[in-house]
Design an enzyme around this catalytic site. Structure first.
Site, PDB file in Angstrom:
ATOM      1  N   LYS A 259       0.186  11.642  -1.573  1.00  0.00           N
ATOM      2  CA  LYS A 259      -0.449  11.017  -0.237  1.00  0.00           C
ATOM      3  C   LYS A 259       0.687  10.098   0.167  1.00  0.00           C
ATOM      4  CE  LYS A 259      -3.360   7.948  -2.889  1.00  0.00           C
ATOM      5  NZ  LYS A 259      -4.599   7.732  -3.584  1.00  0.00           N
TER       6      LYS A 259
ATOM      7  N   TYR B  25      13.408 -17.447  12.928  1.00  0.00           N
ATOM      8  CA  TYR B  25      12.235 -17.893  13.739  1.00  0.00           C
ATOM      9  C   TYR B  25      11.506 -18.995  13.195  1.00  0.00           C
ATOM     10  CZ  TYR B  25      12.321 -13.538  16.557  1.00  0.00           C
ATOM     11  OH  TYR B  25      12.664 -12.542  17.334  1.00  0.00           O
TER      12      TYR B  25
HETATM   13  C1  LIG Z   1      -4.386   7.599  -4.721  1.00  0.00           C
HETATM   14  C2  LIG Z   1      -5.463   8.593  -5.682  1.00  0.00           C
HETATM   15  C3  LIG Z   1      -5.038   8.805  -6.785  1.00  0.00           C
HETATM   16  C4  LIG Z   1      -3.798   8.397  -7.862  1.00  0.00           C
HETATM   17  O1  LIG Z   1      -3.717   6.964  -7.999  1.00  0.00           O
HETATM   18  P1  LIG Z   1      -2.690   6.281  -8.813  1.00  0.00           P
HETATM   19  O2  LIG Z   1      -3.211   4.994  -9.103  1.00  0.00           O
HETATM   20  O3  LIG Z   1      -1.505   6.192  -7.774  1.00  0.00           O
HETATM   21  O4  LIG Z   1      -2.302   7.151  -9.983  1.00  0.00           O
HETATM   22  C5  LIG Z   1      -5.793   9.479  -7.624  1.00  0.00           C
HETATM   23  N1  LIG Z   1      -7.021  10.043  -7.159  1.00  0.00           N
HETATM   24  C6  LIG Z   1      -7.514   9.611  -5.848  1.00  0.00           C
HETATM   25  C7  LIG Z   1      -8.542  10.189  -5.348  1.00  0.00           C
HETATM   26  C8  LIG Z   1      -6.599   8.846  -4.859  1.00  0.00           C
HETATM   27  O5  LIG Z   1      -6.796   8.304  -3.821  1.00  0.00           O
END
Ligand SMILES: *Cc1c(COP(=O)(O)O)cnc(C)c1O
Length: 373
Positions: free
Chosen positions: A38, A265
């Site tokens: 993702k 800034y």
């Molecule tokens: C993001 C996510 C993971 C992975 O988690 P990590 O801590 O990056 O290993 C697994 N399951 C779900 C449902 C997630 O949203």
């Protein structure tokens, strides 16, 4: 030919494969991996990373949204893609069109999906989420058995997985994780005793893959460890991992300024000596957090140089007074190694009060990714 943008990220696919092999070693050959890619594979580029995973035998990819899943299909990936985040009913057609596997946690929406899928003359695999303590989405445990039974009966849906998600598996104190795990184990037993066969049960994120073998079931869902980082900075480091991403830029301007010169800034930094200041073409619009103003370091010529003044949208400044023989065009490392020095995503995270996940997945679309193998 115009030169490409000097601020870019290098993705080391050998390091990526090394991390994947650590996961395979930990879980053994019998279990499935649902590789979480993702958020553009945590900033690493979901389509190229997805192709590497498939080459390495991974059969399940996980994304957060229907749009992310669609982008993978458009990038030529044919593996199973699970949409881990919620899906609204008005996106059901897209699931069917792009053959995406949703995660269900709402019976009305599950029934609506079954009707839409049936009307399209097809069947769709689905996973069902159970809330064992994360408190985000998922059927409550009390309604889980009934919901699973009902969804398994829906004619156009094929129940292929049941999942849950840990809230704090990265912590030293494992009380809550154990409690969540027990609840999930008990549900799996009850469902099995009912004679329902669900192919995959999964709840292990990276933290659990690294330290809770009892939570592996027959599929795991690692994300951050694929990219070479532990889920928390002080996570007990028994699993060797190699950071996959390096982020570099080049000095675009170099100048000497007198003592007492305010920089950037708000003039939040004022030189206390005659100083040599390098301007770097990277800013918060590239995902370099503004919280790093006057707090971060960069690497130049194998040395550390402090970021001085406020991080702006497109540029930052580094004090390179103590580093000799620099010129515009010289390479500067924001994340990665230069000589004996290294800056990790966890360093940037600590300096900006966040976690490595956020640093990596916020590296912006303006930063080109280059893949080396
Ligand atoms: C993001 C996510 C993971 C992975 O988690 P990590 O801590 O990056 O290993 C697994 N399951 C779900 C449902 C997630 O949203």
């Amino acid at each position: 030919m115009p030169s490409p943008r000097p601020t870019s990220a290098e993705i080391d696919l050998q390091a990526f494969r090394f991390n994947l092999n650590q996961i395979k070693r930990l879980i053994g050959p019998e279990r499935g991996i649902l590789a979480v890619i993702k958020a553009n594979a945590y900033g690493h580029g979901a389509v190229p990373v997805g192709h590497v995973l498939v080459q390495e035998g991974v059969e399940h990819l996980g994304v957060a949204t229907v749009e992310e899943g669609t982008a993978l299909r458009q990038g030529g990936l044919t593996a199973e893609i699970t949409v881990l985040g919620g899906v609204f009913p008005d996106q059901h057609d897209q699931l069917i069109e792009h053959d995406l596997t949703p995660v269900l946690y709402n019976l009305n929406w599950a029934e609506a999906l079954s009707k839409t899928v049936a009307a399209a003359g097809t069947r769709l695999p689905v996973h069902v989420k159970i809330d064992t303590g994360m408190g985000r989405v998922g059927f409550a445990l009390e309604e889980a058995e009934q919901a699973l039974t009902r969804i398994a009966e829906l004619p156009a849906l094929q129940l292929v997985g049941v999942l849950s998600h840990f809230a704090d598996a990265d912590l030293q104190d494992r009380t809550f994780t154990d409690w969540q795990l027990q609840r999930f184990v008990a549900l799996e037993e009850r469902i099995r005793k009912r004679g329902m066969a669900v192919p995959f049960w999964h709840l292990s994120n990276s933290a659990a893959v690294m330290k809770f073998p009892a939570a592996f079931f027959n599929m795991v869902r690692p994300g951050i460890m694929l990219y070479g980082y532990p889920p928390s900075e002080s996570f007990p480091g028994k699993v060797p991992l190699k950071p996959v991403l390096s982020w570099r830029t080049r000095i675009i301007h170099l100048k000497e300024v007198p003592r007492g010169t305010p920089l950037s800034y708000g003039g939040t930094f004022v030189t206390r000596r005659r100083s040599r200041i390098a301007t770097l073409p990277v800013g918060y619009a590239d995902g370099y957090p503004r919280r790093l103003s006057n707090r971060a370091q960069v690497l130049v010529g194998g040395r550390r140089a402090p970021v001085v003044g406020t991080v702006t949208m497109d540029m930052i400044l580094a004090d390179v007074t103590d580093i000799d023989a620099l010129a515009p065009g010289d390479v500067v490392t924001l994340i990665g190694r230069d000589g004996a020095e290294t800056i990790s995503a966890w360093d940037l995270a600590r300096w900006s009060d966040t976690i490595a996940y956020e640093i990596l997945c916020c590296i912006g679309a303006r930063v080109p990714r280059h893949y080396v193998d």
